[in-house]
Design a protein around this motif. Structure first.
Motif, mmCIF file in Angstrom:
data_model
loop_
_atom_site.group_PDB
_atom_site.id
_atom_site.type_symbol
_atom_site.label_atom_id
_atom_site.label_comp_id
_atom_site.label_asym_id
_atom_site.label_seq_id
_atom_site.Cartn_x
_atom_site.Cartn_y
_atom_site.Cartn_z
ATOM 1 N N PHE A 96 -37.822 -42.546 -1.117
ATOM 2 C CA PHE A 96 -37.858 -41.665 0.050
ATOM 3 C C PHE A 96 -38.207 -40.257 -0.393
ATOM 4 C CE2 PHE A 96 -36.076 -38.943 3.319
ATOM 5 C CZ PHE A 96 -36.489 -39.580 4.471
ATOM 6 N N ASP A 97 -39.369 -39.758 0.041
ATOM 7 C CA ASP A 97 -39.726 -38.403 -0.403
ATOM 8 C C ASP A 97 -40.234 -37.551 0.758
ATOM 9 O OD1 ASP A 97 -42.091 -39.632 0.074
ATOM 10 O OD2 ASP A 97 -42.866 -39.494 -1.979
ATOM 11 N N LYS A 98 -39.775 -37.902 1.982
ATOM 12 C CA LYS A 98 -40.233 -37.134 3.150
ATOM 13 C C LYS A 98 -39.178 -36.098 3.530
ATOM 14 C CE LYS A 98 -40.755 -40.522 6.023
ATOM 15 N NZ LYS A 98 -41.052 -41.442 7.076
ATOM 16 N N LYS A 99 -39.542 -35.240 4.464
ATOM 17 C CA LYS A 99 -38.528 -34.393 5.094
ATOM 18 C C LYS A 99 -38.204 -35.067 6.424
ATOM 19 C CE LYS A 99 -37.997 -31.312 1.976
ATOM 20 N NZ LYS A 99 -37.085 -31.894 0.996
ATOM 21 N N ALA A 100 -36.946 -35.461 6.565
ATOM 22 C CA ALA A 100 -36.575 -36.245 7.748
ATOM 23 C C ALA A 100 -36.188 -35.342 8.914
ATOM 24 C CB ALA A 100 -35.400 -37.144 7.395
ATOM 25 N N HIS A 143 -34.058 -30.912 5.171
ATOM 26 C CA HIS A 143 -34.353 -31.799 6.294
ATOM 27 C C HIS A 143 -33.965 -31.099 7.594
ATOM 28 C CE1 HIS A 143 -34.987 -35.063 3.457
ATOM 29 N NE2 HIS A 143 -33.877 -34.650 2.839
ATOM 30 N N ASP A 158 -36.506 -39.024 13.542
ATOM 31 C CA ASP A 158 -36.649 -40.213 12.685
ATOM 32 C C ASP A 158 -35.356 -41.033 12.682
ATOM 33 O OD1 ASP A 158 -39.187 -39.338 11.853
ATOM 34 O OD2 ASP A 158 -38.264 -38.003 10.366
ATOM 35 N N GLU A 179 -38.080 -47.917 6.876
ATOM 36 C CA GLU A 179 -37.713 -46.493 6.888
ATOM 37 C C GLU A 179 -36.196 -46.322 6.823
ATOM 38 O OE1 GLU A 179 -39.982 -47.925 8.689
ATOM 39 O OE2 GLU A 179 -41.639 -46.598 9.164
ATOM 40 N N TYR A 199 -31.690 -43.054 -0.054
ATOM 41 C CA TYR A 199 -31.645 -41.624 -0.344
ATOM 42 C C TYR A 199 -30.250 -41.067 -0.034
ATOM 43 C CZ TYR A 199 -32.615 -36.662 0.447
ATOM 44 O OH TYR A 199 -32.576 -35.293 0.424
#
Ligand SMILES: NC(=O)C[C@H](N)C(=O)O
Length: 475
Positions: A251-255, A289, A394, A462, A469
Motif C-alpha cells: 500500500f503506497d497511496k494516500k488514502a 492521509h 476510499d 484495496e 498497512y
C-alpha cells in the motif's frame, strides 16, 4: 515443538524441511486437546486430518502440492462437509450428515488445505456471544469468564488459541467481525455474493457471507482469493473476476478516509475503544492521509432494519426443519400435526424461536407493509448512503463493537442489549459491502479491541492492502 502462528511460518518450515504436514497437524491436535475446555471444537477430525497430512507430504515431495499445503483450517458448524455431521449448533439438526461439501471448503481442499474439525457457534448463526449453542458456551481465551462473541465464537477462539491456522465463519450482521474483535484476531466479511454460499446452512439469505479468521492479513487474503468467485451451484455468486489479493498487499497511496461522527459519539461506546480508534485516525493524519468526519444520520435505523429483514428471512429459511426429512424428530408425537409442533418446539432454542416468531409477525398479511416493506425501503436508503460515501472516500473507519468482550450471562435475558452488540457491524451487512475487523490494542482489563474498516463492493484487494498497512502502522 515449534509454535506456528501464520501460514508463512508454516511454509518456511516446510521449505526448510524442519517440519512436515503430519507434525503440523499433530501440533494443532495437541493444542486442541490441551485447550479442550475452551469448547471451540464440536468435533475434531483427527484421523482424516492425519491421513490428509500424509497425502500432502507425498505431494510436497513430488512437487505437485497445492497453494495451501500445510494450512490447517477449522470450519464453522453451519458449513456442510460431505460425510461429516453439521448441526448449525442446533438440536434440530442432531445427527444430520451432509451429502455434499460447501464450495468454499472444496476450493480450499483442492489447494491441499487440511480440515481439522467443526467449530462451535450460536444456533443457526443467531447471537453475539456464542451462548445460544446446543453445544454449550465457548470461552474467550483472553479471559475465560468472558464470551468470545458470536455467532462464529468457536472459529474466532480456534485462531486466537492457535488450534488451527485459519478458520471459516459466516457473517450475517457481524458474526465474523465481532468475535474477531473480542478475541484479538483478524476477521473479514467479503462483499455479498463474492463467495459462494452453496453448502452454507442459510440464516438470512440476502445477508449471509462466508468469512475468514486469521492472525495475519496475508493469510486471510490468500484464503479469500481461493474461496471467492462464481459457482454454478449458487446463482447469487458474482461472476466478477477475483484478484490475487495476497499478492497485492503493498500500500503506497494516500488514502481518503471517513469516520462516522455518530459511531464515535455513541453513548454505548466504551471510552478505551473510542480512544484507540481516534489514535489510529490521528496516526493516519500524521502520515499524510486525508481523514474526515462525516455524519451518518441513519445509524439509529440500522439495527431495526437488520432485525426485521433477517428475522423475516430466517422464519422462511428455517421452515424446512420439520422433523420429516432429516435431523431431530420428537419421540412424543401422536399425529402429524403434533409431530411438527413438538419437533420444532423441542428442537429449536429460545433465540431461534424468538426470531422465527418475529419474522413470521413482520411477514404476516396485516403487518407486512408496516414492517417488512418499510424495512426494505430503509435498507435501500442505508445502502445508497453508504455507497455514495464510499464513492467519495476510499475507506470508512469505525470501531467494530461498542464494547469489548462481556461476561457470560451479562446480556442473557435482554435480547435488545445483545442486538446492540451489532450496532457498528450491520451497516456493511445491510449494504452488502466488504468489511474487516483488525486488532487495535486492549482495554484496561486486557480485553482486545477491534477496528473496523469498510470499503466499496468488490474492493477486497484495496481493503486487504490498507489493512496490511494499518496493522503495520498500529503495531
Ligand atoms: N449472524 C450474525 O452475523 C450475528 C448477529 N448478531 C445476529 O445474531 O444476527
Amino acid at each position: 515443538m515449534e509454535k506456528f502462528i501464520s501460514f508463512d511460518e508454516i511454509k518456511k518450515s516446510l521449505e526448510k524441511k524442519e517440519t512436515d504436514c503430519r507434525a503440523i497437524v499433530q501440533y494443532y491436535l495437541t493444542n486442541i486437546q490441551t485447550k479442550a475446555h475452551l469448547n471451540a471444537f464440536v468435533e475434531v477430525y483427527e484421523q482424516s486430518a492425519l491421513t490428509q497430512a500424509d497425502l500432502i507430504n507425498e505431494k510436497l515431495a513430488n512437487g505437485n502440492a497445492g497453494k495451501l499445503a500445510g494450512m490447517v483450517i477449522g470450519i464453522k458448524d453451519v458449513l456442510c462437509y460431505s460425510g461429516h455431521e453439521s448441526n448449525a449448533s442446533s438440536k434440530i439438526l442432531q445427527g444430520f450428515e451432509s451429502q455434499f461439501t460447501t464450495t468454499a471448503i472444496q476450493r480450499l481442499l483442492d489447494e491441499d488445505a487440511i480440515v481439522i474439525g467443526r467449530l462451535n457457534c450460536d444456533e443457526f448463526g443467531m447471537g453475539s456471544s456464542n451462548e445460544n449453542s446446543a453445544h454449550g458456551n465457548v470461552l474467550n481465551a483472553a479471559d475465560e469468564s468472558r464470551v468470545p462473541g458470536g455467532s462464529s465464537g468457536g472459529s474466532a477462539v480456534a485462531v486466537q488459541a492457535n488450534l488451527c491456522t485459519v478458520s471459516l465463519g459466516t457473517d450475517t450482521g457481524g458474526s465474523v467481525r465481532q468475535p474477531a474483535a473480542f478475541t484479538g484476531v483478524i476477521g473479514m466479511k467479503p462483499t455479498y455474493s463474492r463467495v459462494s454460499r452453496w453448502g452454507l446452512i442459510a440464516y438470512a439469505s440476502s445477508f449471509d457471507c462466508i468469512g475468514v479468521f486469521s492472525h495475519t492479513v496475508k493469510d486471510n487474503a490468500l484464503v479469500m482469493q481461493i474461496m471467492a468467485g462464481h459457482d454454478e451451484y449458487d446463482s447469487t455468486s458474482s461472476r466478477k473476476s477475483v484478484l490475487p489479493y495476497s499478492q497485492l498487499l503493498h500500500f503506497d497511496k494516500k488514502a481518503k478516509v471517513a469516520y462516522l461522527k455518530e459511531t464515535l459519539d455513541s453513548p454505548a461506546l466504551q471510552p478505551e475503544i473510542k480512544a484507540n480508534t481516534l489514535a489510529v485516525l490521528d496516526k493516519l493524519k500524521s502520515e499524510g492521509h486525508s481523514v474526515e468526519e462525516v455524519s451518518f444520520p441513519l445509524l439509529d435505523f440500522i439495527l431495526p432494519t437488520y432485525y426485521i429483514l433477517t428475522t423475516a428471512e430466517a422464519s422462511s429459511n428455517l421452515s424446512r426443519f420439520d422433523g420429516v426429512k432429516y435431523g431431530y424428530r420428537t419421540p412424543n408425537a401422536h399425529n402429524l400435526e403434533s409431530m411438527y409442533k413438538l419437533t420444532r418446539s423441542e428442537g429449536f432454542g429460545e433465540e431461534v424461536k424468538r426470531r422465527i416468531m418475529l419474522g413470521t409477525f413482520v411477514l404476516s398479511a396485516s403487518y407486512y407493509d408496516a414492517y417488512f416493506t418499510k424495512a426494505q425501503k430503509v435498507r435501500r436508503l442505508i445502502k445508497d448512503y453508504t455507497e455514495n460515501l464510499l464513492n467519495e472516500f476510499d475507506y470508512i473507519i469505525m470501531p467494530t463493537t461498542p464494547s469489548t468482550a462481556f461476561k457470560f450471562g451479562e446480556h442473557s435475558g435482554d435480547p435488545v442489549a445483545m442486538y446492540l452488540e451489532d450496532l457498528f457491524t450491520v451497516q456493511a451487512s445491510v449494504s452488502g459491502v466488504p468489511a474487516i475487523s483488525l486488532p487495535n490494542g486492549k482495554d484496561e482489563s486486557g480485553m482486545p479491541i477491534g477496528l473496523q474498516v469498510i470499503c466499496n463492493s468488490f474492493k477486497e484487494a484495496e481493503l486487504y492492502a490498507f489493512s496490511n498497512y494499518l496493522t503495520e502502522l498500529t503495531s
